[in-house]
Each structure stands twice: as structure tokens, then as C-alpha cells.
Design an enzyme around this catalytic site. Structure first.
Site, short mmCIF file in Angstrom:
data_model
loop_
_atom_site.label_atom_id
_atom_site.label_comp_id
_atom_site.label_asym_id
_atom_site.label_seq_id
_atom_site.Cartn_x
_atom_site.Cartn_y
_atom_site.Cartn_z
N THR A 1 18.16 4.64 3.33
CA THR A 1 18.97 3.15 3.73
C THR A 1 18.01 2.19 3.77
O THR A 1 16.85 2.14 4.11
CB THR A 1 19.58 3.47 5.01
OG1 THR A 1 20.00 4.62 5.29
CG2 THR A 1 20.37 2.31 5.71
N GLY B 1 5.28 -7.89 0.06
CA GLY B 1 5.59 -8.83 0.71
C GLY B 1 4.80 -9.45 1.86
O GLY B 1 4.82 -10.67 1.98
N HIS B 2 3.91 -8.75 2.42
CA HIS B 2 3.09 -9.44 3.38
C HIS B 2 1.70 -10.50 3.08
O HIS B 2 1.23 -10.62 3.72
CB HIS B 2 2.38 -8.13 4.44
CG HIS B 2 1.48 -7.36 3.94
ND1 HIS B 2 -0.08 -7.53 4.22
CD2 HIS B 2 1.42 -6.51 3.23
CE1 HIS B 2 -0.73 -6.53 3.68
NE2 HIS B 2 0.06 -5.76 2.93
N CYS C 1 -8.78 -2.53 3.35
CA CYS C 1 -8.52 -1.26 3.38
C CYS C 1 -9.73 -0.69 3.54
O CYS C 1 -9.78 0.61 3.46
CB CYS C 1 -7.60 -0.77 2.26
SG CYS C 1 -6.02 -1.92 2.17
N GLN D 1 -1.83 -9.44 -5.52
CA GLN D 1 -2.54 -10.91 -4.97
C GLN D 1 -2.09 -12.11 -6.03
O GLN D 1 -2.17 -12.96 -5.61
CB GLN D 1 -3.95 -10.73 -5.27
CG GLN D 1 -4.52 -9.59 -4.35
CD GLN D 1 -4.22 -10.15 -2.76
OE1 GLN D 1 -3.97 -11.29 -2.34
NE2 GLN D 1 -4.55 -9.40 -1.81
N1 PLP Z 1 -3.11 -3.91 -4.45
C1 PLP Z 1 -3.69 -5.07 -3.99
C2 PLP Z 1 -4.45 -5.84 -4.93
C3 PLP Z 1 -3.80 -5.38 -2.66
O1 PLP Z 1 -4.42 -6.50 -2.27
C4 PLP Z 1 -3.07 -4.59 -1.82
C5 PLP Z 1 -3.20 -5.05 -0.33
O2 PLP Z 1 -4.40 -5.46 0.11
C6 PLP Z 1 -2.24 -3.59 -2.15
C7 PLP Z 1 -2.50 -3.14 -3.33
C8 PLP Z 1 -1.77 -2.70 -1.07
O3 PLP Z 1 -0.41 -3.39 -0.70
P1 PLP Z 1 0.02 -2.88 0.82
O4 PLP Z 1 -0.70 -3.28 1.80
O5 PLP Z 1 1.56 -3.70 0.91
O6 PLP Z 1 0.26 -1.44 0.44
#
Ligand code: PLP
Length: 376
Positions: free
Chosen positions: A237, A200-201, A323, A179
Site C-alpha cells: 500500500t 526524499g530526506h 552511515c 545528492q
Molecule cells: N546515496 C547517497 C549518495 C547518499 O548520500 C545516501 C544517504 O546518505 C544514500 C544513497 C542513502 O539514502 P537513504 O538514506 O534514503 O537510504
């Protein structure tokens, strides 16, 4: 649609989509092949790695591409413990890490590791003294995120790394900077960390690409074994299209960094002051030290209901980390605030494209919901 959940994910930037399209349809060679299409792909990959390294402020050879932030966090943790297996079994982390850190640690605790979880204060902050006090001669890992994904608070990663060096304990320091990357100023060397995760997202690249910074000289056990790509550390790859998109997104952020930071901060501040003016009973759980994330609560109105009602009005915000899929937020709970406040907490997170008008629309919608619904 009004999208104010940019800590969950971001819209892919046109520059990133364009770069991915070019690589998928024109420069699609396998970087390991020896004809011109392949060597061109290898050159582009090297150039893209250099861009990501520049955005991080490190050397290109210190950047290893991963599939996501979760992979980077898991790998950093497991590989560090493998390196330290003869030195100790104690880990220091915080109670407000992302599940990508907490879940592998939970698994390791079941295997005999001892984990100390530092708890934040009411405002979501952790003090350097807490880290210092938790270190032991057998501490082999300190994993502390740079910016909390639900509160927007900055954690004292630099101070933690300094405390580790002062204490003489053998710990390596990992930070989940998912973040913080490009949103707050830092370099891995300036923080003094050994390992750093990014994804990246969160910055306008597609999902499915991340990177792990591995300090030069640190010899990690490979995550996978195979064809030798990524210096043999993470073979497979290379996902050249996603990498090109990540580099393109980094370039846009680097070109507009101050302007983007200022824009997000202005909209966030505008949102917080408008909310408090319109709904005096609203509580700012965390104004966020980072420019893009804050947490607010409407005590008496369950956040799941608020998220649903806002969604019905075309507004996207979260009740916490994406999540968690609707489970109550352990991050908000860790602040120890009263239950009624916690139950109504929302995370609002901005992108450089967010506008004051969008923030106003969210405030008006919350006002409308508060008027039409009886609080608990
Ligand atoms: N760490 C933090 C602080 C996050 O906010 C996130 C995603 O919400 C992640 C890890 C996990 O990243 P990813 O979605 O690319 O697995």
C-alpha cells in the site's frame, strides 16, 4: 543549534509536513479502494507522482516510489544483473560510491561477480577515460553516483553512459542521484541513464521515501510481489503521506531552484574563504562542484574530536557519511591525500536556509578549538 550537515539529512519543510498531515488525517484513503475517499487518494497519488516526475524531468510512469535511496540503489543493481545474467558478470563502479551501492556489490562479488572500482584523483574526480578504459564486452552494469556525498564532486555520468553506448557492451547505466537531485541540473534522459535513484530526506521531505527512475521500456524484475501497486514493480500500500510530502518538497525546490542554488553556493564560498583567512593551516579537501557540499581538513586535529567539540558548541557537521557511524571515511581516503589531512577532515553541507552568520560561527568555533587543543 547550527545545522550544517544537510547531506546527512534535512529538516522537513513546513510545506512537506503540511502535505503529509493532510494526507494522514483527511485524505487518508487507500488508493486501491473504489469509493470516493480511495479514488481521491489515487488521484492525489497520480498528481504527486507527476510532480516528482516533473522535478526529475521524466515521464510519470518512469517514477516508482521506494522507501529510501538505499532501497533504490539495491534494487537497481540486483535487477540489472538479473537482466544481464546471460551476458556477463562484470560491473564498473567507483571507489567513492555510497555504501548503499558498495555493500550490495560486495555481496555480489562474493557470488562471483567481478567489480572494477574506479579511483578518484586527489580532488575526488573521476575521468571519462577511466570509465572507457574499464568497460569490457561482459560489462553488464555501470553504477556511478552523480554527486559524491562527502566531497560534493560531480562524476561524469553522462560521459559514462556515452562510453557504454560507444563501446557496444551490454551494460545498463545506473546513477545514484541522491545528492544531486534538485541541487544540480540534469534529466535522466540527458544523462542517458537507464536507472536513477533519489531520496526524499535530502530535500526537505521526511525520511522513508525515495524513488527509482526506470527508463521507459526497461522491464525490471519486481522488487517485491504482492498487490500490484507501483505497476506491480514495488507492491505494498502506497505511503501516500510520505509521497505527498516528497511532492510538496519538490514543488518548493522547483519554484526556487536558481535562488536556492545561488544561496547555498554563496554561503559555501563564504565559509571556505573565511576558514582559510582565519586558519591558514586549514586545507580545502574539496570545494565541491555541487552547491551544497564541501570537505575541509584541520590537519593534526582528529575529525571525531572536532565533531564532538563542535557539537558541544551546538554546531552539527559530520566527519563523513552519516552511515559510517564514526568509522574513518573511505571516500576521503580514496583521494590519496596525506594521512594527517584525512584524519582531520570534516564534511560541511548547506541548505537554502543556511546563512553566512552560521558559516562564521563554525569558523570561529574551529579557531577556538584549534587554539585550545594541541594538534597531534
Ligand atoms: N546515496 C547517497 C549518495 C547518499 O548520500 C545516501 C544517504 O546518505 C544514500 C544513497 C542513502 O539514502 P537513504 O538514506 O534514503 O537510504
Amino acid at each position: 543549534m547550527i545545522y550544517l550537515d544537510n547531506a546527512a539529512t534535512t529538516r522537513v519543510r513546513p510545506e512537506a509536513a503540511q502535505a503529509a498531515l493532510e494526507v494522514m488525517t483527511r485524505d487518508f484513503g487507500n488508493p486501491s479502494t473504489r469509493y470516493a475517499l480511495g479514488t481521491a487518494a489515487a488521484e492525489r497519488l497520480a498528481a504527486d507522482r507527476a510532480v516528482v516526475a516533473q522535478a526529475l524531468g521524466c515521464r510519470a510512469e518512469e517514477v516508482v516510489f521506494t522507501s529510501c535511496g538505499t532501497e533504490g540503489d539495491n534494487w537497481a543493481i540486483r535487477a540489472t544483473l538479473e537482466l544481464g545474467k546471460r551476458k556477463g558478470k562484470h560491473i564498473v563502479t567507483t571507489a567513492i560510491e555510497h555504501s548503499a551501492v558498495l555493500e550490495p556489490l560486495r555481496d555480489l562479488a562474493a557470488q562471483g561477480y567481478e567489480v572494477t572500482y574506479l579511483r578518484p584523483d586527489r580532488n575526488g574526480h573521476i575521468s571519462p577515460a577511466q570509465v572507457e578504459g574499464a568497460l569490457r564486452p561482459d560489462t553488464v552494469l555501470v553504477s556511478m553516483m552523480l554527486v559524491n556525498n562527502e566531497l560534493g564532486t560531480l562524476l561524469p555520468v553522462r560521459e559514462a553512459a556515452e562510453a557504454v553506448r560507444r563501446s557496444g557492451c551490454p551494460a545498463l547505466v545506473h546513477t545514484d542521484a541522491v545528492q544531486g537531485f534538485l541541487k544540480v541540473p540534469f534529466t535522466p534522459e540527458g544523462l542517458g541513464v537507464d536507472l536513477l535513484t533519489l531520496s526524499g530526506h535530502k530535500i526537505g521531505a521526511p525520511k522513508g521515501i525515495g524513488a527509482l527512475y526506470i527508463r521507459r521500456g526497461l522491464k525490471l524484475r519486481p522488487l517485491l510481489f504482492g498487490g500490484g501497486q507501483e505497476g506491480g514493480l514495488r507492491p505494498g500500500t502506497e505511503p501516500t503521506a510520505q509521497i505527498a510530502a516528497l511532492a510538496a518538497a519538490c514543488r518548493v525546490w522547483m519554484d526556487h531552484r536558481e535562488e536556492y542554488t545561488e544561496r547555498m553556493k554563496v554561503v559555501k564560498d563564504h565559509f571556505l574563504s573565511s576558514l582559510q583567512a582565519a586558519l591558514p593551516r586549514a586545507v580545502v579537501v574539496s570545494p565541491g562542484d555541487a552547491p551544497h557540499i564541501c570537505a575541509v581538513s584541520l590537519p593534526g586535529y582528529p575529525s571525531e574530536m572536532l565533531v564532538r567539540e563542535l557539537s558541544d558548541r551546538g554546531i552539527c557537521v559530520s566527519a563523513g557519511s552519516a552511515c559510517r557511524r564514526g568509522k574513518p571515511s573511505y571516500v576521503f581516503a580514496a583521494t590519496g591525500r596525506p594521512k594527517t589531512e584525512l584524519l582531520g577532515t570534516l564534511r560541511v553541507s548547506f541548505s537554502p536556509e543556511s546563512t553566512p552568520e552560521e558559516a562564521d560561527a563554525l569558523v570561529s568555533a574551529l579557531e577556538e578549538i584549534a587554539q585550545s587543543r594541541v594538534s597531534l
